[in-house]
Design a protein around this motif. Structure first.
Motif, PDB file in Angstrom:
ATOM      1  N   LYS A 120       0.868  -1.172   0.000  1.00  0.00           N
ATOM      2  CA  LYS A 120       0.000   0.000   0.000  1.00  0.00           C
ATOM      3  C   LYS A 120       0.902   1.218   0.000  1.00  0.00           C
ATOM      4  O   LYS A 120       1.914   1.247   0.695  1.00  0.00           O
ATOM      5  N   ASP A 121       0.513   2.234  -0.783  1.00  0.00           N
ATOM      6  CA  ASP A 121       1.361   3.415  -0.863  1.00  0.00           C
ATOM      7  C   ASP A 121       0.663   4.653  -0.326  1.00  0.00           C
ATOM      8  O   ASP A 121      -0.528   4.635  -0.022  1.00  0.00           O
ATOM      9  N   SER A 122       1.430   5.716  -0.212  1.00  0.00           N
ATOM     10  CA  SER A 122       0.949   6.965   0.386  1.00  0.00           C
ATOM     11  C   SER A 122      -0.118   7.658  -0.443  1.00  0.00           C
ATOM     12  O   SER A 122      -0.790   8.570   0.046  1.00  0.00           O
ATOM     13  N   ASN A 123      -0.297   7.257  -1.688  1.00  0.00           N
ATOM     14  CA  ASN A 123      -1.334   7.836  -2.534  1.00  0.00           C
ATOM     15  C   ASN A 123      -2.611   7.000  -2.523  1.00  0.00           C
ATOM     16  O   ASN A 123      -3.536   7.259  -3.284  1.00  0.00           O
ATOM     17  N   GLY A 124      -2.634   5.940  -1.685  1.00  0.00           N
ATOM     18  CA  GLY A 124      -3.807   5.082  -1.595  1.00  0.00           C
ATOM     19  C   GLY A 124      -3.789   3.906  -2.548  1.00  0.00           C
ATOM     20  O   GLY A 124      -4.726   3.108  -2.577  1.00  0.00           O
ATOM     21  N   GLY A 125      -2.730   3.776  -3.317  1.00  0.00           N
ATOM     22  CA  GLY A 125      -2.640   2.673  -4.267  1.00  0.00           C
ATOM     23  C   GLY A 125      -2.274   1.358  -3.591  1.00  0.00           C
ATOM     24  O   GLY A 125      -1.615   1.333  -2.555  1.00  0.00           O
ATOM     25  N   VAL A 126      -2.717   0.260  -4.191  1.00  0.00           N
ATOM     26  CA  VAL A 126      -2.390  -1.084  -3.715  1.00  0.00           C
ATOM     27  C   VAL A 126      -1.905  -1.893  -4.908  1.00  0.00           C
ATOM     28  O   VAL A 126      -2.571  -1.929  -5.945  1.00  0.00           O
ATOM     29  N   ASP A 127      -0.750  -2.526  -4.756  1.00  0.00           N
ATOM     30  CA  ASP A 127      -0.189  -3.363  -5.812  1.00  0.00           C
ATOM     31  C   ASP A 127       0.233  -4.695  -5.209  1.00  0.00           C
ATOM     32  O   ASP A 127       0.587  -4.778  -4.038  1.00  0.00           O
ATOM     33  N   VAL A 128       0.216  -5.750  -6.039  1.00  0.00           N
ATOM     34  CA  VAL A 128       0.567  -7.095  -5.590  1.00  0.00           C
ATOM     35  C   VAL A 128       1.748  -7.599  -6.417  1.00  0.00           C
ATOM     36  O   VAL A 128       1.759  -7.456  -7.647  1.00  0.00           O
TER      37      VAL A 128
END
Length: 195
Positions: A120-128
């Motif tokens: 999870k990143d500071s911009n609200g993104g989620v990557d796997v």
């Protein structure tokens, strides 16, 4: 002297401070040279305070110093600087990457049941991802992944120290307009034990 002393075992089991004392007592190195040149330069290069530098195992900084990085001899690899500066070097390093994000911090690392890693990143993104590489200091990595595996607690054993670095464009201290300009300027504060 570092290369031959390493090969002869003269640094075995010694801290850098003990090795420098050996140079002072047995090889004629002056306290002024050691305390105002060697220790501050190493403190600057290793981003550590003077006491931390002197407490390091001697072989670590001496292997680095004797690697040929500072000799300027072609046979040792010489000293290189990137043509076009850090901007061009960053572009070249990033060129094979599919995506580069800047101004984005990783805020959470989670291991999913299927074994994949979720970021999870500071911009609200989620990557796997299947795998991740954390290119950061051990104390920062521990905050992100310490909960994933008990063995990551070993990251807490890596010591850190704080120093100050000032990036400037003050032409009054940068030296003449030649290529290359001085790569750094060092101010040694012996009362604070830092460069």
């Amino acid at each position: 002297r570092a290369r031959s002393d390493l090969q002869a075992g003269a640094t075995d089991g010694k801290t850098l401070g003990e090795y420098l004392d050996h140079l002072r007592q047995n090889r004629g190195y002056t306290s002024v040279f050691i305390d105002t040149i060697i220790v501050p330069v190493l403190a600057l290069a290793l981003t550590a305070d003077f006491d931390t530098v002197k407490s390091m195992p001697a072989d670590i900084p001496l292997r680095w110093l004797s690697s040929g990085l500072f000799t300027m001899r072609r046979s040792d690899g010489g000293v290189y600087r990137p043509v076009g500066g850090v901007t061009q070097m960053s572009a070249i390093l990033a060129s094979p990457l599919k995506e580069v994000r800047t101004s984005t911090s990783i805020t959470q690392v989670t291991k999913r049941e299927d074994g994949k890693i979720e970021l999870k990143d500071s911009n609200g993104g989620v990557d796997v991802y299947d795998h991740i590489v954390l290119a950061t200091q051990a104390n920062q990595a521990l905050k992100l992944v310490g909960h994933l595996d008990p063995s990551y607690e070993n990251l807490a054993k890596i010591k850190h120290t704080t120093t100050s670095v000032v990036i400037h464009t003050d032409s009054t201290v940068m030296g003449p307009e030649i290529d290359p300009r001085y790569s750094f300027h060092m101010l040694a504060d012996r009362s604070q034990g830092q460069a």
